[in-house]
Design an enzyme around this catalytic site. Structure first.
Site, short mmCIF file in Angstrom:
data_model
loop_
_atom_site.label_atom_id
_atom_site.label_comp_id
_atom_site.label_asym_id
_atom_site.label_seq_id
_atom_site.Cartn_x
_atom_site.Cartn_y
_atom_site.Cartn_z
N GLY A 1 5.91 -0.36 0.28
CA GLY A 1 6.59 0.89 0.63
C GLY A 1 6.97 0.87 2.11
O GLY A 1 6.73 -0.12 2.81
N ALA A 2 7.56 1.95 2.58
CA ALA A 2 7.91 2.05 4.01
C ALA A 2 7.92 3.52 4.41
O ALA A 2 8.12 4.41 3.57
CB ALA A 2 9.28 1.45 4.25
N GLU B 1 -0.49 -5.70 5.59
CA GLU B 1 0.86 -5.64 4.99
C GLU B 1 1.77 -6.67 5.65
O GLU B 1 2.57 -7.33 4.99
CB GLU B 1 1.46 -4.25 5.18
CG GLU B 1 0.82 -3.20 4.29
CD GLU B 1 1.41 -1.82 4.48
OE1 GLU B 1 1.24 -1.00 3.59
OE2 GLU B 1 2.02 -1.57 5.53
N SER C 1 0.84 -1.21 0.00
CA SER C 1 0.00 0.00 0.00
C SER C 1 0.88 1.26 0.00
O SER C 1 2.05 1.19 0.32
CB SER C 1 -0.86 0.04 1.26
OG SER C 1 -1.22 -1.25 1.65
O1 LIG Z 1 0.12 1.97 5.77
C1 LIG Z 1 0.82 2.36 4.82
C2 LIG Z 1 1.99 1.65 4.35
O2 LIG Z 1 2.78 1.10 5.36
C3 LIG Z 1 2.83 2.38 3.31
O3 LIG Z 1 3.52 1.40 2.63
C4 LIG Z 1 3.81 3.39 3.90
O4 LIG Z 1 3.09 4.34 4.65
C5 LIG Z 1 4.64 4.10 2.82
O5 LIG Z 1 3.81 4.81 1.98
P1 LIG Z 1 4.36 5.76 0.82
O6 LIG Z 1 4.93 4.91 -0.24
O7 LIG Z 1 3.16 6.55 0.39
O8 LIG Z 1 5.40 6.66 1.46
#
Ligand SMILES: O=C[C@H](O)[C@H](O)[C@H](O)COP(=O)(O)O
Length: 285
Positions: free
Chosen positions: A136-137, A157, A81
């Site tokens: 993602g992280a 996740e 996500s």
């Molecule tokens: O709950 C959200 C997930 O852990 C996402 O993978 C994380 O927040 C990173 O999101 P983004 O790629 O938008 O920085």
């Protein structure tokens, strides 16, 4: 009498002075206005440039991760996500064998990404193991421990990451800080059973954290509700050394009512970091 006054050299001098002063004032005002407008536009341009750079680095990281790790024998793929994974789903959707692939989502957004990219949707109920998962992280440390759950998707996740033979992180350069809690200062997200939130807040405070239930404002009055009907608590433990993350995570997991934590300890094999200069760094443990 008035006509005579108007003809006096002193009156003319005075009129000229008034005209010049108001002209100078207008010019000054106009220059100041232009300067502030220019400053605002430059700031906007700078922000746009930065946003473009971040977006490009996300795409770069995601495309490289898929290109280098998705093999022909990988048929069941976990799609995470967030905003970086959007590009993972896009790249997986461009594979020539996409009709043979089944994608396991980590939440509502992820499900939509799979559908939008013409990929086949699967579930953990059907597939107990996943060949490879990308996610993602919010932050990554030197041992590839991560903080995840900024978007409240951490439980599903972690289920997907745990079921995956290969778990790959994709992120932009802001996330690669070497130590958790350095740039992600909102705290580690924890998914908790609603009835237990107050007890858990107290226990987290006793453990030295600054904890609060994540609010849904301004979109929703009251707490954020996860895809699984739970609350999210964000708990700030300041910076946590890579060698101490597991111990802290174990203590939080031991609290009754904590469903999962956003600490992903020792789960990722690789992290693809999109850098600001257009390169990608591959981190491995
Ligand atoms: O709950 C959200 C997930 O852990 C996402 O993978 C994380 O927040 C990173 O999101 P983004 O790629 O938008 O920085």
């Amino acid at each position: 009498m008035i006509l005579q006054l108007l003809k006096l050299p002193a009156t003319k001098r005075f009129a000229r002075k008034v005209l010049k002063t108001s002209f100078d004032y207008s010019v000054n005002f106009f220059v100041k206005y232009l300067k502030s407008e220019l400053k605002t536009e430059l700031l906007q341009l700078e922000r746009q440039k930065m946003a473009d750079l971040i977006e490009k680095s996300k795409k770069l990281a995601a495309y490289s991760a898929v290109d280098e790790n998705l093999k022909p024998n990988h048929k069941v793929i976990g799609i995470g996500s967030g905003s970086t994974v959007v590009y993972v789903a896009e790249r997986v959707g461009q594979q020539s064998n996409k009709s043979e692939l089944v994608c396991i989502p980590t939440g509502f957004q992820s499900k939509q990404l799979i559908i939008d990219n013409g990929l086949k949707l699967g579930s953990l109920e059907e597939f107990a193991s996943i060949d490879i998962a990308f996610d993602g992280a919010d932050e990554v440390d030197s041992q590839l421990n991560c903080i995840k759950g900024g978007g409240a998707c951490l439980l599903q996740e972690k289920l997907v990451a745990d079921s995956a033979d290969n778990f790959i992180i994709v992120a932009d350069y802001r996330k690669n800080t070497g130590i958790l809690g350095k740039s992600w200062t909102k705290g580690v997200p924890l998914e908790v059973v609603p009835a237990a939130y107050n007890k858990i807040l107290k226990q987290l405070t006793e453990l030295g954290g600054k904890a609060q239930v994540r609010s849904g404002l301004p979109a929703k009055a009251g707490p954020v509700i996860t895809d699984n009907g739970n609350f999210i608590i964000d708990c700030d433990f300041s910076q946590v050394e890579a060698s101490k993350v597991k111990e802290l995570n174990d203590k939080i997991k031991a609290m009754v009512g904590v469903v999962e934590t956003g600490y992903f300890v020792g789960m990722a094999q690789k992290a693809y970091i999109g850098n600001a200069d257009g390169t990608v760094s591959t981190l491995k443990v």
